[in-house]
Design a protein around this motif. Sequence first.
Motif, short mmCIF file in Angstrom:
data_model
loop_
_atom_site.label_atom_id
_atom_site.label_comp_id
_atom_site.label_asym_id
_atom_site.label_seq_id
_atom_site.Cartn_x
_atom_site.Cartn_y
_atom_site.Cartn_z
N ARG A 162 -9.72 -3.24 -16.08
CA ARG A 162 -9.86 -2.49 -17.33
C ARG A 162 -8.82 -1.38 -17.49
O ARG A 162 -8.73 -0.75 -18.53
CB ARG A 162 -11.27 -1.93 -17.46
N TYR A 163 -8.08 -1.10 -16.43
CA TYR A 163 -7.04 -0.07 -16.51
C TYR A 163 -5.66 -0.69 -16.31
O TYR A 163 -5.50 -1.61 -15.50
CB TYR A 163 -7.27 1.01 -15.45
N ASP A 164 -4.68 -0.13 -17.02
CA ASP A 164 -3.29 -0.60 -16.89
C ASP A 164 -2.39 0.52 -16.40
O ASP A 164 -2.67 1.70 -16.64
CB ASP A 164 -2.74 -1.05 -18.27
N GLY A 165 -1.32 0.13 -15.73
CA GLY A 165 -0.26 1.09 -15.38
C GLY A 165 -0.70 2.22 -14.48
O GLY A 165 -0.20 3.35 -14.61
N VAL A 166 -1.61 1.97 -13.57
CA VAL A 166 -2.09 3.02 -12.65
C VAL A 166 -1.02 3.26 -11.57
O VAL A 166 -0.60 2.34 -10.88
CB VAL A 166 -3.44 2.63 -12.02
N GLN A 167 -0.59 4.51 -11.46
CA GLN A 167 0.50 4.86 -10.53
C GLN A 167 -0.06 5.29 -9.18
O GLN A 167 0.06 6.46 -8.78
CB GLN A 167 1.36 5.98 -11.13
N ALA A 168 -0.64 4.36 -8.46
CA ALA A 168 -1.19 4.66 -7.13
C ALA A 168 -0.15 4.40 -6.05
O ALA A 168 0.80 3.65 -6.27
CB ALA A 168 -2.42 3.81 -6.88
N ASP A 169 -0.34 5.01 -4.89
CA ASP A 169 0.56 4.74 -3.75
C ASP A 169 0.34 3.33 -3.21
O ASP A 169 1.28 2.68 -2.77
CB ASP A 169 0.33 5.78 -2.64
N PHE A 170 -0.91 2.90 -3.25
CA PHE A 170 -1.26 1.54 -2.79
C PHE A 170 -2.32 0.98 -3.73
O PHE A 170 -3.12 1.72 -4.29
CB PHE A 170 -1.82 1.56 -1.36
N ILE A 171 -2.32 -0.35 -3.88
CA ILE A 171 -3.31 -1.03 -4.71
C ILE A 171 -4.01 -2.08 -3.86
O ILE A 171 -3.35 -2.85 -3.15
CB ILE A 171 -2.65 -1.71 -5.93
N ILE A 172 -5.33 -2.09 -3.88
CA ILE A 172 -6.10 -3.08 -3.11
C ILE A 172 -7.07 -3.80 -4.04
O ILE A 172 -7.43 -3.30 -5.10
CB ILE A 172 -6.87 -2.43 -1.93
N GLU A 173 -7.49 -4.98 -3.60
CA GLU A 173 -8.50 -5.74 -4.35
C GLU A 173 -9.73 -6.01 -3.49
O GLU A 173 -10.74 -6.50 -4.00
CB GLU A 173 -7.89 -7.06 -4.84
N ASP A 174 -9.65 -5.71 -2.20
CA ASP A 174 -10.77 -5.93 -1.28
C ASP A 174 -10.79 -4.80 -0.27
O ASP A 174 -9.74 -4.31 0.16
CB ASP A 174 -10.60 -7.28 -0.56
N LEU A 175 -11.99 -4.39 0.12
CA LEU A 175 -12.11 -3.25 1.05
C LEU A 175 -11.47 -3.51 2.41
O LEU A 175 -11.08 -2.57 3.10
CB LEU A 175 -13.59 -2.89 1.22
N THR A 176 -11.35 -4.78 2.80
CA THR A 176 -10.71 -5.06 4.10
C THR A 176 -9.24 -4.63 4.13
O THR A 176 -8.64 -4.52 5.20
CB THR A 176 -10.78 -6.56 4.45
N GLU A 177 -8.68 -4.37 2.95
CA GLU A 177 -7.28 -3.93 2.88
C GLU A 177 -7.10 -2.45 3.23
O GLU A 177 -5.97 -2.00 3.49
CB GLU A 177 -6.71 -4.19 1.49
N VAL A 178 -8.18 -1.67 3.25
CA VAL A 178 -8.06 -0.23 3.53
C VAL A 178 -7.50 0.02 4.94
O VAL A 178 -6.53 0.77 5.09
CB VAL A 178 -9.41 0.51 3.32
N PRO A 179 -8.05 -0.60 6.00
CA PRO A 179 -7.46 -0.38 7.33
C PRO A 179 -6.01 -0.83 7.41
O PRO A 179 -5.21 -0.23 8.14
CB PRO A 179 -8.35 -1.24 8.25
N VAL A 180 -5.65 -1.85 6.66
CA VAL A 180 -4.26 -2.35 6.63
C VAL A 180 -3.34 -1.28 6.04
O VAL A 180 -2.23 -1.05 6.55
CB VAL A 180 -4.15 -3.66 5.80
N VAL A 181 -3.80 -0.60 4.98
CA VAL A 181 -3.02 0.48 4.37
C VAL A 181 -2.80 1.61 5.38
O VAL A 181 -1.69 2.12 5.54
CB VAL A 181 -3.73 1.02 3.10
N VAL A 182 -3.85 1.99 6.07
CA VAL A 182 -3.75 3.06 7.08
C VAL A 182 -2.73 2.68 8.15
O VAL A 182 -1.87 3.49 8.53
CB VAL A 182 -5.13 3.34 7.73
N GLU A 183 -2.83 1.45 8.62
CA GLU A 183 -1.91 0.94 9.64
C GLU A 183 -0.46 0.99 9.15
O GLU A 183 0.45 1.42 9.87
CB GLU A 183 -2.29 -0.50 9.98
N LYS A 184 -0.26 0.58 7.91
CA LYS A 184 1.08 0.55 7.30
C LYS A 184 1.68 1.96 7.27
O LYS A 184 2.84 2.16 7.60
CB LYS A 184 0.97 -0.03 5.89
N ILE A 185 0.88 2.93 6.82
CA ILE A 185 1.38 4.33 6.75
C ILE A 185 1.67 4.85 8.15
O ILE A 185 2.69 5.50 8.37
CB ILE A 185 0.36 5.23 6.03
N ASN A 186 0.79 4.56 9.08
CA ASN A 186 0.93 5.12 10.43
C ASN A 186 2.06 4.48 11.24
O ASN A 186 2.46 5.01 12.28
CB ASN A 186 -0.39 5.05 11.18
#
Length: 221
Positions: A196-220
């Motif tokens: 429902r939202y367009d053009g969101v300027q986030a640092d990371f975009i996920i579609e499933d909660l399992t991606e959250v640890p992956v984001v942390v790993e990527k940053i670290n």
Amino acid sequence: MIKAVVFDLDRTLLDRDKSVKVFVEKQYDRLNTDLKHIPKEKYITKFIELDQRGYVSKDKVYQQIVDEFNVTGLTWQELLADYNSCFKDSCVPFPNLNRMLETLRDHHLMLGVISNGRGQFQLDNIQALGIEDYFETILISEWEGMKKPDPQIFYKALEALGVAPAESIYVGDHPENDIKASQNVGMKSVWMKDERYDGVQADFIIEDLTEVPVVVEKINE
């Protein structure tokens, strides 16, 4: 180095859209004696339409339902009381919620929640999901006397977790209240994608909660 992950609640951990639908179906069945003159699907559709994804207060929603459908056996106050006491029994988590929180905890990350809304109502929903014990801090706007996007509620969470903004990420669905607001205090933002939202300027975009640890790993890395 990311040391903490802070979450929004509705539409991030709690699938509010599904939860609302489950609740309204149950409410209709529970109070059927006084609602049976309204077709069930019509009642459900009207509630969801008036609710505006939680951004309209429920007293207004129920006042309009009572007026529009000529409900005589129940007051809007009684319908609202039923919502307040029974919604927690209809809470639907997003897939992989516990698995994701377990993974983050196994990696020794501090976890928190910042949620706009009414204190006991939101806490009841967190407890209904069975996830309260994962979090070192839970801030709910009614109890804090401030709400997102106010930067102070983010700073308060970070202080409780004992981390700097740059050592944390914030996961949420709302472009202003979650993404922009967390970026404004120096946190990395993770947007739980919402069509429902367009053009969101986030640092990371996920579609499933399992991606959250992956984001942390990527940053670290």
